[in-house]
Design a protein around this motif. Structure first.
Motif, short mmCIF file in Angstrom:
data_model
loop_
_atom_site.label_atom_id
_atom_site.label_comp_id
_atom_site.label_asym_id
_atom_site.label_seq_id
_atom_site.Cartn_x
_atom_site.Cartn_y
_atom_site.Cartn_z
N LEU A 46 0.83 -1.20 0.00
CA LEU A 46 0.00 0.00 0.00
C LEU A 46 0.87 1.26 0.00
O LEU A 46 0.60 2.21 -0.74
N TYR A 47 1.92 1.26 0.80
CA TYR A 47 2.82 2.40 0.84
C TYR A 47 3.48 2.60 -0.53
O TYR A 47 3.61 3.74 -1.00
N GLU A 48 3.86 1.51 -1.16
CA GLU A 48 4.47 1.61 -2.48
C GLU A 48 3.48 2.18 -3.49
O GLU A 48 3.84 3.00 -4.34
N ALA A 49 2.22 1.78 -3.39
CA ALA A 49 1.19 2.34 -4.27
C ALA A 49 1.04 3.84 -4.03
O ALA A 49 0.88 4.62 -4.97
N LEU A 50 1.12 4.24 -2.78
CA LEU A 50 1.05 5.66 -2.43
C LEU A 50 2.19 6.43 -3.10
O LEU A 50 2.00 7.53 -3.60
N LEU A 51 3.38 5.84 -3.12
CA LEU A 51 4.54 6.50 -3.73
C LEU A 51 4.38 6.70 -5.24
O LEU A 51 5.07 7.54 -5.82
N ASP A 52 3.49 5.94 -5.86
CA ASP A 52 3.24 6.10 -7.29
C ASP A 52 2.32 7.28 -7.60
O ASP A 52 2.16 7.65 -8.76
N GLU A 53 1.73 7.86 -6.57
CA GLU A 53 0.82 8.99 -6.77
C GLU A 53 1.59 10.29 -7.00
O GLU A 53 2.73 10.43 -6.59
N ASN A 54 0.91 11.24 -7.60
CA ASN A 54 1.46 12.56 -7.88
C ASN A 54 1.68 13.33 -6.59
O ASN A 54 0.82 13.31 -5.71
N ASP A 55 2.80 14.03 -6.47
CA ASP A 55 3.11 14.79 -5.26
C ASP A 55 2.07 15.85 -4.93
O ASP A 55 1.75 16.07 -3.76
N GLN A 56 1.57 16.54 -5.94
CA GLN A 56 0.58 17.58 -5.68
C GLN A 56 -0.68 16.98 -5.05
O GLN A 56 -1.25 17.54 -4.12
N ASP A 57 -1.10 15.83 -5.56
CA ASP A 57 -2.26 15.14 -4.99
C ASP A 57 -1.97 14.69 -3.56
O ASP A 57 -2.77 14.90 -2.66
N LEU A 58 -0.81 14.06 -3.38
CA LEU A 58 -0.43 13.59 -2.04
C LEU A 58 -0.44 14.73 -1.03
O LEU A 58 -0.96 14.58 0.08
N TYR A 59 0.12 15.85 -1.40
CA TYR A 59 0.19 16.98 -0.49
C TYR A 59 -1.21 17.46 -0.11
O TYR A 59 -1.49 17.73 1.06
N GLN A 60 -2.09 17.54 -1.09
CA GLN A 60 -3.46 17.97 -0.81
C GLN A 60 -4.18 16.96 0.09
O GLN A 60 -4.94 17.35 0.98
N TRP A 61 -3.93 15.67 -0.12
CA TRP A 61 -4.57 14.65 0.73
C TRP A 61 -4.04 14.71 2.15
O TRP A 61 -4.81 14.67 3.11
N VAL A 62 -2.73 14.80 2.30
CA VAL A 62 -2.11 14.81 3.63
C VAL A 62 -2.51 16.05 4.42
O VAL A 62 -2.71 15.99 5.63
N THR A 63 -2.65 17.17 3.73
CA THR A 63 -3.00 18.42 4.42
C THR A 63 -4.50 18.61 4.55
O THR A 63 -4.94 19.61 5.12
N GLY A 64 -5.29 17.68 4.03
CA GLY A 64 -6.74 17.77 4.16
C GLY A 64 -7.40 18.73 3.19
O GLY A 64 -8.58 19.04 3.32
N GLN A 65 -6.67 19.18 2.19
CA GLN A 65 -7.24 20.10 1.19
C GLN A 65 -8.14 19.38 0.20
O GLN A 65 -8.98 20.00 -0.44
N ALA A 66 -7.94 18.06 0.08
CA ALA A 66 -8.75 17.23 -0.82
C ALA A 66 -8.87 15.85 -0.20
O ALA A 66 -7.97 15.41 0.52
N PRO A 67 -10.00 15.17 -0.43
CA PRO A 67 -10.15 13.82 0.12
C PRO A 67 -9.25 12.82 -0.60
O PRO A 67 -9.09 12.88 -1.82
N ALA A 68 -8.67 11.92 0.17
CA ALA A 68 -7.81 10.87 -0.40
C ALA A 68 -8.69 9.77 -0.97
O ALA A 68 -9.81 9.56 -0.51
N PRO A 69 -8.19 9.05 -1.97
CA PRO A 69 -8.92 7.89 -2.47
C PRO A 69 -9.15 6.88 -1.34
O PRO A 69 -8.31 6.75 -0.45
N ALA A 70 -10.27 6.20 -1.39
CA ALA A 70 -10.65 5.29 -0.30
C ALA A 70 -9.56 4.27 0.02
O ALA A 70 -9.29 4.00 1.19
N ALA A 71 -8.91 3.73 -1.00
CA ALA A 71 -7.88 2.70 -0.76
C ALA A 71 -6.69 3.24 0.01
O ALA A 71 -6.04 2.51 0.75
#
Length: 85
Positions: A46-71
């Protein structure tokens, strides 16, 4: 890929610190250093799948600016809670 657990963790730590945007480098490098050793194979997948995501998306998810995908939501929540960003 036929690699040992130790090599996989080292590879994931390296990917965590060479992200593209400095904020994600810092967040994921610190998270990886604290948590990867205790993760089981499924959690590492799962962590490796997370690393395949775009940094801009990850940052928004981690900071709560956008909802993360359910998985990824539980892992993103853990990362966000760890750093309280």
């Amino acid at each position: 890929m036929n690699e040992t657990r130790e090599i996989r963790i080292k590879r994931l730590k390296m990917r965590s610190m060479r992200r593209g945007i400095k904020e994600m480098d810092l967040i994921l490098q610190a998270y990886a250093g604290r948590h990867l050793e205790q993760m089981d194979a499924a959690q590492l997948d799962l962590y490796e799948a997370l690393l395949d995501e775009n940094d801009q998306d990850l940052y928004q998810w981690v900071t709560g600016q956008a909802p993360a995908p359910a998985a990824l939501a539980p892992l993103i929540g853990d990362i966000a809670q760890t750093f309280q960003v």
